[in-house]
Write a protein that holds these residues in place. Structure first.
Motif, PDB file in Angstrom:
ATOM      1  N   GLY A   1       0.813  -1.215   0.000  1.00 40.40           N
ATOM      2  CA  GLY A   1       0.000   0.000   0.000  1.00 40.40           C
ATOM      3  C   GLY A   1       0.842   1.258   0.000  1.00 40.40           C
ATOM      4  N   ILE A   2       1.882   1.264   0.794  1.00 43.88           N
ATOM      5  CA  ILE A   2       2.757   2.430   0.866  1.00 43.88           C
ATOM      6  C   ILE A   2       3.506   2.621  -0.447  1.00 43.88           C
ATOM      7  CG2 ILE A   2       4.821   3.351   2.005  1.00 43.88           C
ATOM      8  CD1 ILE A   2       3.682   2.131   4.614  1.00 43.88           C
ATOM      9  N   ILE A   3       3.956   1.519  -1.050  1.00 48.03           N
ATOM     10  CA  ILE A   3       4.648   1.614  -2.345  1.00 48.03           C
ATOM     11  C   ILE A   3       3.703   2.164  -3.412  1.00 48.03           C
ATOM     12  CG2 ILE A   3       5.661   0.241  -4.210  1.00 48.03           C
ATOM     13  CD1 ILE A   3       6.917  -1.520  -1.959  1.00 48.03           C
ATOM     14  N   LEU A   4       2.444   1.691  -3.418  1.00 45.03           N
ATOM     15  CA  LEU A   4       1.471   2.225  -4.379  1.00 45.03           C
ATOM     16  C   LEU A   4       1.232   3.718  -4.163  1.00 45.03           C
ATOM     17  CD1 LEU A   4      -1.228  -0.573  -4.703  1.00 45.03           C
ATOM     18  CD2 LEU A   4       0.268   0.311  -6.496  1.00 45.03           C
ATOM     19  N   LEU A   5       1.142   4.127  -2.914  1.00 46.11           N
ATOM     20  CA  LEU A   5       0.970   5.557  -2.622  1.00 46.11           C
ATOM     21  C   LEU A   5       2.165   6.363  -3.115  1.00 46.11           C
ATOM     22  CD1 LEU A   5      -0.538   5.473   0.968  1.00 46.11           C
ATOM     23  CD2 LEU A   5      -1.674   6.235  -1.114  1.00 46.11           C
ATOM     24  N   LEU A   6       3.346   5.840  -2.894  1.00 45.11           N
ATOM     25  CA  LEU A   6       4.557   6.522  -3.338  1.00 45.11           C
ATOM     26  C   LEU A   6       4.592   6.627  -4.860  1.00 45.11           C
ATOM     27  CD1 LEU A   6       7.263   7.757  -2.470  1.00 45.11           C
ATOM     28  CD2 LEU A   6       8.255   5.485  -2.642  1.00 45.11           C
ATOM     29  N   LEU A   7       4.298   5.534  -5.543  1.00 47.89           N
ATOM     30  CA  LEU A   7       4.278   5.556  -7.008  1.00 47.89           C
ATOM     31  C   LEU A   7       3.198   6.508  -7.534  1.00 47.89           C
ATOM     32  CD1 LEU A   7       4.803   1.772  -7.799  1.00 47.89           C
ATOM     33  CD2 LEU A   7       6.467   3.626  -8.050  1.00 47.89           C
ATOM     34  N   SER A   8       2.083   6.579  -6.839  1.00 43.87           N
ATOM     35  CA  SER A   8       1.023   7.512  -7.233  1.00 43.87           C
ATOM     36  C   SER A   8       1.479   8.960  -7.055  1.00 43.87           C
ATOM     37  CB  SER A   8      -0.232   7.249  -6.408  1.00 43.87           C
ATOM     38  OG  SER A   8      -1.231   8.186  -6.713  1.00 43.87           O
ATOM     39  N   ASN A   9       2.181   9.228  -5.983  1.00 45.41           N
ATOM     40  CA  ASN A   9       2.683  10.584  -5.745  1.00 45.41           C
ATOM     41  C   ASN A   9       3.690  11.010  -6.809  1.00 45.41           C
ATOM     42  OD1 ASN A   9       1.108  11.082  -3.524  1.00 45.41           O
ATOM     43  ND2 ASN A   9       2.683  10.469  -2.060  1.00 45.41           N
ATOM     44  N   PHE A  10       4.424  10.052  -7.369  1.00 43.01           N
ATOM     45  CA  PHE A  10       5.383  10.345  -8.437  1.00 43.01           C
ATOM     46  C   PHE A  10       4.743  10.250  -9.826  1.00 43.01           C
ATOM     47  CE2 PHE A  10       8.743   8.920  -5.296  1.00 43.01           C
ATOM     48  CZ  PHE A  10       9.244  10.201  -5.103  1.00 43.01           C
ATOM     49  N   HIS A  11       3.412  10.076  -9.841  1.00 43.61           N
ATOM     50  CA  HIS A  11       2.639   9.995 -11.087  1.00 43.61           C
ATOM     51  C   HIS A  11       3.125   8.855 -11.989  1.00 43.61           C
ATOM     52  CE1 HIS A  11       0.704  13.682  -9.916  1.00 43.61           C
ATOM     53  NE2 HIS A  11       1.883  14.249  -9.765  1.00 43.61           N
TER      54      HIS A  11
ATOM     55  N   VAL B   1       1.936   5.672 -11.341  1.00 44.62           N
ATOM     56  CA  VAL B   1       0.781   4.779 -11.334  1.00 44.62           C
ATOM     57  C   VAL B   1      -0.443   5.618 -10.985  1.00 44.62           C
ATOM     58  CG1 VAL B   1      -0.273   2.788 -10.187  1.00 44.62           C
ATOM     59  CG2 VAL B   1       2.184   2.845 -10.522  1.00 44.62           C
ATOM     60  N   ASP B   2      -1.555   5.372 -11.664  1.00 46.33           N
ATOM     61  CA  ASP B   2      -2.791   6.067 -11.334  1.00 46.33           C
ATOM     62  C   ASP B   2      -3.705   5.091 -10.600  1.00 46.33           C
ATOM     63  OD1 ASP B   2      -4.871   7.861 -11.149  1.00 46.33           O
ATOM     64  OD2 ASP B   2      -5.597   7.460 -13.184  1.00 46.33           O
ATOM     65  N   ILE B   3      -3.791   5.256  -9.302  1.00 49.69           N
ATOM     66  CA  ILE B   3      -4.635   4.354  -8.531  1.00 49.69           C
ATOM     67  C   ILE B   3      -5.992   4.978  -8.223  1.00 49.69           C
ATOM     68  CG2 ILE B   3      -2.803   2.946  -7.595  1.00 49.69           C
ATOM     69  CD1 ILE B   3      -2.838   4.578  -5.097  1.00 49.69           C
ATOM     70  N   GLY B   4      -6.212   6.184  -8.693  1.00 51.20           N
ATOM     71  CA  GLY B   4      -7.511   6.844  -8.635  1.00 51.20           C
ATOM     72  C   GLY B   4      -8.231   6.709  -7.313  1.00 51.20           C
ATOM     73  N   PRO B   5      -9.478   6.258  -7.362  1.00 48.79           N
ATOM     74  CA  PRO B   5     -10.280   6.193  -6.143  1.00 48.79           C
ATOM     75  C   PRO B   5      -9.776   5.181  -5.123  1.00 48.79           C
ATOM     76  CG  PRO B   5     -11.575   5.515  -8.063  1.00 48.79           C
ATOM     77  CD  PRO B   5     -10.223   5.923  -8.548  1.00 48.79           C
ATOM     78  N   VAL B   6      -8.993   4.211  -5.582  1.00 50.57           N
ATOM     79  CA  VAL B   6      -8.439   3.238  -4.640  1.00 50.57           C
ATOM     80  C   VAL B   6      -7.615   3.962  -3.579  1.00 50.57           C
ATOM     81  CG1 VAL B   6      -6.875   1.259  -4.421  1.00 50.57           C
ATOM     82  CG2 VAL B   6      -8.429   1.425  -6.370  1.00 50.57           C
TER      83      VAL B   6
END
Length: 114
Positions: free
Chosen positions: A11-21, A23-28
């Protein structure tokens, strides 16, 4: 415990990747704390000791705080909801003190019987 740790790290890795644009995890992104809440509730009901039950409560508490902050429930954000964490830490300290007190009284009771 390993599964919980891996899920939290993912979860933290996904958040980090989302912050760096990357990965787009959108509403998740907004609803991922439900995973923490579910893990905490599971731990509460499967706990063998009061300590494990307290860990489940803490995990559910953190998940709930994150969900409230992400979704702005009651108008709360991370900037305005941080005092809730302080309250949670205080409750956790009381919980631990009660466990220690209970444990020492049990040890004293059984120590006198032997």
């Amino acid at each position: 415990k390993v599964l919980t740790g891996l899920l939290i790290m993912a979860g933290i890795i996904l958040l980090l990747l989302s912050n760096f644009h990357m990965v787009d995890i959108g509403p998740v992104l907004r609803y991922w704390p439900l995973i923490l809440i579910a893990l905490g509730v599971d731990k509460i009901f499967t706990a063998g000791t009061m300590k494990e039950r307290g860990e489940g409560i803490w995990l559910s508490f953190i998940g709930s705080w994150l969900l409230v902050s992400f979704l702005h429930i009651f108008g709360l954000t991370f900037a305005t909801s941080w005092p809730i964490l302080i309250i949670g830490f205080g409750i956790g300290m009381i919980w631990k003190a009660m466990l220690r007190s209970r444990q020492s009284s049990i040890e004293t009771e059984y120590g006198h019987e032997n």
